[in-house]
Write a protein that holds these residues in place. Structure first.
Motif, mmCIF file in Angstrom:
data_model
loop_
_atom_site.group_PDB
_atom_site.id
_atom_site.type_symbol
_atom_site.label_atom_id
_atom_site.label_comp_id
_atom_site.label_asym_id
_atom_site.label_seq_id
_atom_site.Cartn_x
_atom_site.Cartn_y
_atom_site.Cartn_z
ATOM 1 N N VAL A 18 0.838 -1.205 0.000
ATOM 2 C CA VAL A 18 0.000 0.000 0.000
ATOM 3 C C VAL A 18 0.873 1.255 0.000
ATOM 4 C CG1 VAL A 18 -1.625 1.327 1.428
ATOM 5 C CG2 VAL A 18 -2.062 -1.069 0.956
ATOM 6 N N SER A 19 2.020 1.193 0.657
ATOM 7 C CA SER A 19 2.913 2.360 0.624
ATOM 8 C C SER A 19 3.377 2.637 -0.804
ATOM 9 C CB SER A 19 4.117 2.158 1.555
ATOM 10 O OG SER A 19 5.057 1.272 0.999
ATOM 11 N N SER A 37 1.060 9.557 3.805
ATOM 12 C CA SER A 37 0.485 8.231 4.065
ATOM 13 C C SER A 37 1.449 7.126 3.655
ATOM 14 C CB SER A 37 -0.839 8.072 3.317
ATOM 15 O OG SER A 37 -1.786 8.986 3.802
ATOM 16 N N ALA A 38 2.129 7.317 2.535
ATOM 17 C CA ALA A 38 3.125 6.334 2.095
ATOM 18 C C ALA A 38 4.228 6.197 3.137
ATOM 19 C CB ALA A 38 3.717 6.745 0.749
ATOM 20 N N TYR A 39 4.662 7.323 3.691
ATOM 21 C CA TYR A 39 5.715 7.302 4.705
ATOM 22 C C TYR A 39 5.276 6.518 5.943
ATOM 23 C CZ TYR A 39 8.983 8.834 8.268
ATOM 24 O OH TYR A 39 9.905 8.852 9.284
ATOM 25 N N HIS A 40 4.064 6.785 6.406
ATOM 26 C CA HIS A 40 3.589 6.092 7.609
ATOM 27 C C HIS A 40 3.402 4.593 7.363
ATOM 28 C CE1 HIS A 40 2.427 10.270 8.876
ATOM 29 N NE2 HIS A 40 3.213 9.847 9.842
ATOM 30 N N GLY A 45 5.194 -0.692 8.187
ATOM 31 C CA GLY A 45 5.467 -1.893 7.399
ATOM 32 C C GLY A 45 6.873 -2.422 7.615
ATOM 33 N N CYS A 46 7.849 -1.528 7.675
ATOM 34 C CA CYS A 46 9.234 -1.965 7.908
ATOM 35 C C CYS A 46 9.406 -2.526 9.319
ATOM 36 C CB CYS A 46 10.209 -0.817 7.664
ATOM 37 S SG CYS A 46 10.447 -0.445 5.917
ATOM 38 N N GLY A 115 14.863 7.342 -7.964
ATOM 39 C CA GLY A 115 15.382 6.281 -7.108
ATOM 40 C C GLY A 115 14.365 5.815 -6.090
ATOM 41 N N TYR A 116 13.607 6.759 -5.568
ATOM 42 C CA TYR A 116 12.579 6.448 -4.568
ATOM 43 C C TYR A 116 11.500 5.545 -5.161
ATOM 44 C CZ TYR A 116 8.742 7.370 -1.285
ATOM 45 O OH TYR A 116 7.705 7.243 -0.402
ATOM 46 N N VAL A 117 11.009 5.906 -6.320
ATOM 47 C CA VAL A 117 9.986 5.098 -6.988
ATOM 48 C C VAL A 117 10.583 3.759 -7.431
ATOM 49 C CG1 VAL A 117 8.471 4.978 -9.012
ATOM 50 C CG2 VAL A 117 8.581 7.074 -7.661
ATOM 51 N N GLY A 118 11.834 3.780 -7.855
ATOM 52 C CA GLY A 118 12.511 2.538 -8.227
ATOM 53 C C GLY A 118 12.632 1.578 -7.055
ATOM 54 N N LEU A 119 12.932 2.114 -5.877
ATOM 55 C CA LEU A 119 13.003 1.268 -4.679
ATOM 56 C C LEU A 119 11.640 0.665 -4.355
ATOM 57 C CD1 LEU A 119 15.352 3.409 -2.422
ATOM 58 C CD2 LEU A 119 15.818 1.109 -3.289
ATOM 59 N N HIS A 120 10.600 1.466 -4.513
ATOM 60 C CA HIS A 120 9.243 0.948 -4.286
ATOM 61 C C HIS A 120 8.912 -0.162 -5.283
ATOM 62 C CE1 HIS A 120 7.074 3.072 -1.125
ATOM 63 N NE2 HIS A 120 7.815 4.123 -1.402
#
Length: 147
Positions: A18-19, A37-40, A45-46, A115-120
């Motif tokens: 969902v993040s 919301s993605a951050y939370h 999640g982590c 990079g952020y979207v790539g990590l996701h």
């Protein structure tokens, strides 16, 4: 002793995926609420992913090295692949969490968000692969059932 891993995997799986969805929505809409919301979801999640990882190690160790061990090369290959993809997915999502923590407006920065979207994206692929491998361990091999 009952296996704990099956009870702990669903929250991180859902929250991390969902993040990724929320990060894409933040990118698409430009609204900071989605990024927050993605951050939370990433944070919880982590943290819950670490719990799932620890319970997975404990359950697997007991089931493949204990007195009632189910052991074989095929099982160990599946188990190791599941563990590796889980750790790699958690590492991707943790890196995304750290990036967003250091730069809360990462979605607005065209270069940094790649990079952020790539990590996701990589984290989501690895997480789905790990979930599939975990399902194979349970439903094909019987690991974690009746122990």
């Amino acid at each position: 002793m009952p296996t704990l891993h099956p009870f702990t995997v669903h929250f991180p799986l859902a929250l991390l995926l969902v993040s990724s969805l929320f990060a894409l929505l933040a990118l698409r809409t430009g609204r900071n609420a989605w990024a927050t919301s993605a951050y939370h979801c990433l944070l919880v999640g982590c943290l819950s992913g670490i719990v799932a990882l620890l319970t997975g190690v404990a359950d697997a160790t007991r089931q493949v090295a204990g007195p009632d061990a189910i052991y074989g090369n095929d099982i160990m290959r599946l188990l190791n692949a599941h563990a590796f993809t889980s750790i790699a997915a958690l590492a991707c999502y943790t890196a995304a969490l750290v990036r967003q923590h250091r730069q809360p407006t990462i979605i607005a920065d065209r270069l940094a968000r790649r990079g952020y979207v790539g990590l996701h994206a990589l984290g989501a692929l690895l997480l789905l692969l790990s979930a599939w491998l975990g399902g194979r361990l349970v439903y094909s091999v019987g690991l974690g059932i009746g122990v």
